[in-house]
Design a protein around this motif. Structure first.
Motif, PDB file in Angstrom:
ATOM      1  N   PRO A 139      46.288  64.598 -25.973  1.00  0.00           N
ATOM      2  CA  PRO A 139      45.837  63.347 -25.934  1.00  0.00           C
ATOM      3  C   PRO A 139      46.220  62.360 -24.748  1.00  0.00           C
ATOM      4  O   PRO A 139      45.764  61.279 -24.434  1.00  0.00           O
ATOM      5  CB  PRO A 139      45.984  62.632 -27.449  1.00  0.00           C
ATOM      6  CG  PRO A 139      47.218  63.313 -27.726  1.00  0.00           C
ATOM      7  CD  PRO A 139      47.302  64.464 -27.195  1.00  0.00           C
ATOM      8  N   ARG A 140      47.232  62.903 -23.996  1.00  0.00           N
ATOM      9  CA  ARG A 140      47.910  62.107 -22.847  1.00  0.00           C
ATOM     10  C   ARG A 140      47.139  62.731 -21.475  1.00  0.00           C
ATOM     11  O   ARG A 140      46.993  63.719 -21.200  1.00  0.00           O
ATOM     12  CB  ARG A 140      49.398  62.284 -22.498  1.00  0.00           C
ATOM     13  CG  ARG A 140      50.277  61.978 -23.913  1.00  0.00           C
ATOM     14  CD  ARG A 140      51.792  62.384 -23.566  1.00  0.00           C
ATOM     15  NE  ARG A 140      52.404  62.179 -24.874  1.00  0.00           N
ATOM     16  CZ  ARG A 140      52.798  63.135 -25.816  1.00  0.00           C
ATOM     17  NH1 ARG A 140      52.289  64.383 -25.610  1.00  0.00           N
ATOM     18  NH2 ARG A 140      53.581  62.636 -26.796  1.00  0.00           N
ATOM     19  N   HIS A 141      46.570  61.634 -21.018  1.00  0.00           N
ATOM     20  CA  HIS A 141      45.704  61.755 -19.627  1.00  0.00           C
ATOM     21  C   HIS A 141      46.332  61.039 -18.575  1.00  0.00           C
ATOM     22  O   HIS A 141      46.959  59.838 -18.841  1.00  0.00           O
ATOM     23  CB  HIS A 141      44.155  61.644 -20.128  1.00  0.00           C
ATOM     24  CG  HIS A 141      43.689  62.559 -21.284  1.00  0.00           C
ATOM     25  ND1 HIS A 141      43.304  63.574 -20.992  1.00  0.00           N
ATOM     26  CD2 HIS A 141      43.471  61.940 -22.468  1.00  0.00           C
ATOM     27  CE1 HIS A 141      42.907  63.921 -22.348  1.00  0.00           C
ATOM     28  NE2 HIS A 141      42.709  62.955 -23.061  1.00  0.00           N
ATOM     29  N   PRO A 142      46.059  61.390 -17.302  1.00  0.00           N
ATOM     30  CA  PRO A 142      46.535  60.560 -16.227  1.00  0.00           C
ATOM     31  C   PRO A 142      45.937  59.130 -16.498  1.00  0.00           C
ATOM     32  O   PRO A 142      46.738  58.252 -15.994  1.00  0.00           O
ATOM     33  CB  PRO A 142      45.764  61.312 -15.222  1.00  0.00           C
ATOM     34  CG  PRO A 142      45.816  62.537 -15.570  1.00  0.00           C
ATOM     35  CD  PRO A 142      45.338  62.870 -17.158  1.00  0.00           C
ATOM     36  N   ALA A 143      45.015  59.019 -16.925  1.00  0.00           N
ATOM     37  CA  ALA A 143      44.211  57.513 -17.162  1.00  0.00           C
ATOM     38  C   ALA A 143      44.939  56.770 -18.147  1.00  0.00           C
ATOM     39  O   ALA A 143      44.513  55.632 -18.385  1.00  0.00           O
ATOM     40  CB  ALA A 143      42.952  57.627 -16.854  1.00  0.00           C
ATOM     41  N   GLU A 167      53.563  60.622 -32.137  1.00  0.00           N
ATOM     42  CA  GLU A 167      54.259  61.628 -31.738  1.00  0.00           C
ATOM     43  C   GLU A 167      53.187  62.690 -31.252  1.00  0.00           C
ATOM     44  O   GLU A 167      53.709  63.170 -30.208  1.00  0.00           O
ATOM     45  CB  GLU A 167      54.815  62.125 -33.016  1.00  0.00           C
ATOM     46  CG  GLU A 167      55.772  63.417 -32.695  1.00  0.00           C
ATOM     47  CD  GLU A 167      56.405  63.975 -33.883  1.00  0.00           C
ATOM     48  OE1 GLU A 167      57.512  64.563 -34.010  1.00  0.00           O
ATOM     49  OE2 GLU A 167      55.719  64.013 -34.983  1.00  0.00           O
ATOM     50  N   PHE A 168      52.028  62.592 -31.836  1.00  0.00           N
ATOM     51  CA  PHE A 168      51.057  63.880 -31.077  1.00  0.00           C
ATOM     52  C   PHE A 168      50.683  63.145 -29.771  1.00  0.00           C
ATOM     53  O   PHE A 168      50.198  64.128 -28.994  1.00  0.00           O
ATOM     54  CB  PHE A 168      49.967  63.997 -32.047  1.00  0.00           C
ATOM     55  CG  PHE A 168      50.437  64.579 -33.319  1.00  0.00           C
ATOM     56  CD1 PHE A 168      51.407  65.071 -33.819  1.00  0.00           C
ATOM     57  CD2 PHE A 168      49.258  64.396 -34.276  1.00  0.00           C
ATOM     58  CE1 PHE A 168      51.560  65.436 -35.052  1.00  0.00           C
ATOM     59  CE2 PHE A 168      49.477  65.019 -35.723  1.00  0.00           C
ATOM     60  CZ  PHE A 168      50.635  65.532 -35.925  1.00  0.00           C
ATOM     61  N   GLY A 169      50.921  62.039 -29.453  1.00  0.00           N
ATOM     62  CA  GLY A 169      50.591  61.620 -28.078  1.00  0.00           C
ATOM     63  C   GLY A 169      49.275  60.606 -27.925  1.00  0.00           C
ATOM     64  O   GLY A 169      48.929  60.275 -26.852  1.00  0.00           O
ATOM     65  N   PHE A 170      48.708  60.501 -29.355  1.00  0.00           N
ATOM     66  CA  PHE A 170      47.615  59.439 -29.215  1.00  0.00           C
ATOM     67  C   PHE A 170      48.325  57.937 -29.220  1.00  0.00           C
ATOM     68  O   PHE A 170      49.481  57.866 -29.386  1.00  0.00           O
ATOM     69  CB  PHE A 170      46.856  59.638 -30.572  1.00  0.00           C
ATOM     70  CG  PHE A 170      46.288  60.963 -30.787  1.00  0.00           C
ATOM     71  CD1 PHE A 170      45.090  61.131 -30.128  1.00  0.00           C
ATOM     72  CD2 PHE A 170      46.772  62.077 -31.410  1.00  0.00           C
ATOM     73  CE1 PHE A 170      44.297  62.299 -30.329  1.00  0.00           C
ATOM     74  CE2 PHE A 170      46.145  63.155 -31.403  1.00  0.00           C
ATOM     75  CZ  PHE A 170      44.815  63.347 -31.003  1.00  0.00           C
ATOM     76  N   ALA A 171      47.354  57.093 -29.047  1.00  0.00           N
ATOM     77  CA  ALA A 171      47.593  55.672 -28.893  1.00  0.00           C
ATOM     78  C   ALA A 171      47.004  55.113 -30.164  1.00  0.00           C
ATOM     79  O   ALA A 171      45.763  54.739 -30.108  1.00  0.00           O
ATOM     80  CB  ALA A 171      46.831  55.035 -27.797  1.00  0.00           C
ATOM     81  N   ALA A 196      37.892  56.306 -26.168  1.00  0.00           N
ATOM     82  CA  ALA A 196      38.272  55.609 -25.004  1.00  0.00           C
ATOM     83  C   ALA A 196      39.875  55.952 -25.057  1.00  0.00           C
ATOM     84  O   ALA A 196      40.494  56.473 -25.715  1.00  0.00           O
ATOM     85  CB  ALA A 196      38.274  54.214 -25.503  1.00  0.00           C
ATOM     86  N   LEU A 197      40.437  55.403 -23.582  1.00  0.00           N
ATOM     87  CA  LEU A 197      41.884  55.706 -23.313  1.00  0.00           C
ATOM     88  C   LEU A 197      42.624  54.298 -23.399  1.00  0.00           C
ATOM     89  O   LEU A 197      42.018  53.344 -22.968  1.00  0.00           O
ATOM     90  CB  LEU A 197      42.030  56.264 -21.915  1.00  0.00           C
ATOM     91  CG  LEU A 197      41.428  57.728 -21.703  1.00  0.00           C
ATOM     92  CD1 LEU A 197      41.498  58.204 -20.487  1.00  0.00           C
ATOM     93  CD2 LEU A 197      42.088  58.595 -23.223  1.00  0.00           C
ATOM     94  N   LYS A 198      44.124  54.347 -23.555  1.00  0.00           N
ATOM     95  CA  LYS A 198      44.605  53.196 -23.505  1.00  0.00           C
ATOM     96  C   LYS A 198      45.452  53.433 -22.148  1.00  0.00           C
ATOM     97  O   LYS A 198      46.281  54.304 -22.259  1.00  0.00           O
ATOM     98  CB  LYS A 198      45.391  52.840 -24.808  1.00  0.00           C
ATOM     99  CG  LYS A 198      46.681  51.722 -24.565  1.00  0.00           C
ATOM    100  CD  LYS A 198      47.473  51.578 -25.995  1.00  0.00           C
ATOM    101  CE  LYS A 198      48.486  50.533 -25.588  1.00  0.00           C
ATOM    102  NZ  LYS A 198      49.375  50.668 -26.738  1.00  0.00           N
ATOM    103  N   GLN A 199      45.573  52.642 -21.265  1.00  0.00           N
ATOM    104  CA  GLN A 199      46.464  52.620 -20.197  1.00  0.00           C
ATOM    105  C   GLN A 199      47.936  52.175 -20.635  1.00  0.00           C
ATOM    106  O   GLN A 199      48.016  50.949 -21.213  1.00  0.00           O
ATOM    107  CB  GLN A 199      45.782  51.642 -19.145  1.00  0.00           C
ATOM    108  CG  GLN A 199      44.529  52.194 -18.614  1.00  0.00           C
ATOM    109  CD  GLN A 199      44.302  51.491 -17.402  1.00  0.00           C
ATOM    110  OE1 GLN A 199      44.288  50.047 -17.440  1.00  0.00           O
ATOM    111  NE2 GLN A 199      43.592  51.941 -16.293  1.00  0.00           N
TER     112      GLN A 199
END
Length: 200
Positions: A139-143, A167-171, A196-199
């Motif tokens: 779930p971690r992306h460059p953006a 811990e899994f990488g989500f926000a 959606a992504l959280k910066q």
């Protein structure tokens, strides 16, 4: 942590892979019995095992990830949950595709209905707004990190799920109780299907 999973479909497998990646034990179950999960368990590795529904439900934290019409049968006959946490990843599809009709529960939310079927469980709604293809990868992306909405009536249970999914990488984003947050997240709500992504 020992995590039990009721269901072995795409969402169940996606969450199981995240849990195993971070060292948690996973007990998978389905309606066809442990023998039907032999190949999947072998693929997932030594931290995964197959069990009966009762065995999976006895874990300290349980993911409910079965089809909506199958929920009553999946949890029938299980003893009181004794305060254990259940992550409710279900969506109230009354019929499968191509119809995709929604079960009308009136004033209560889907997770409130689930809570009524699981006496003694502390329900946290999570993972239901995301397609399995958005849960499975990192779930971690460059953006930014993939947003994960959650709701529940028990603050401690929500804090546990918040920490685990972070811990899994989500926000993770806490939307409040099952009535308020659950309505935002369930089918027909404004957050259903929102990716959606959280910066950071």
């Amino acid at each position: 942590m020992k995590i039990g999973i009721l269901g072995a479909g795409h969402i169940a497998q996606a969450v199981a892979r995240h849990a195993i990646r971070y060292g948690h034990q996973v007990v998978l179950s389905n309606s066809r019995g442990p023998d039907s999960l032999t190949d999947l368990v072998a693929e997932l590795g030594p931290l995964a095992s197959a069990g009966t529904v009762a065995e999976a439900a006895s874990a300290e934290l349980v993911l409910l990830a079965v089809g909506w019409p199958q929920v009553p049968a999946a949890v029938a006959g299980l003893p009181d949950w004794g305060g254990r946490i259940v992550i409710d990843a279900t969506n109230q599809f009354a019929t499968p595709p191509p119809d995709w009709t929604i079960d009308d529960l009136g004033e209560i939310t889907g997770s409130e209905h689930i809570a009524s079927l699981l006496p003694g469980a502390r329900i946290v709604k999570a993972f239901n707004t995301l397609h399995a293809s958005r849960i499975a990868p990192d779930p971690r992306h460059p953006a930014g990190r993939q947003l994960l909405f959650l709701a529940g009536d028990d603050a401690e249970a929500k804090a546990t799920v918040h920490a685990l999914t972070e811990e899994f990488g989500f926000a993770p984003v806490d939307l409040g109780d099952l009535r308020t947050g659950g309505r935002l997240m369930q089918l027909g709500g404004p957050l259903s299907g929102l990716h959606a992504l959280k910066q950071d």
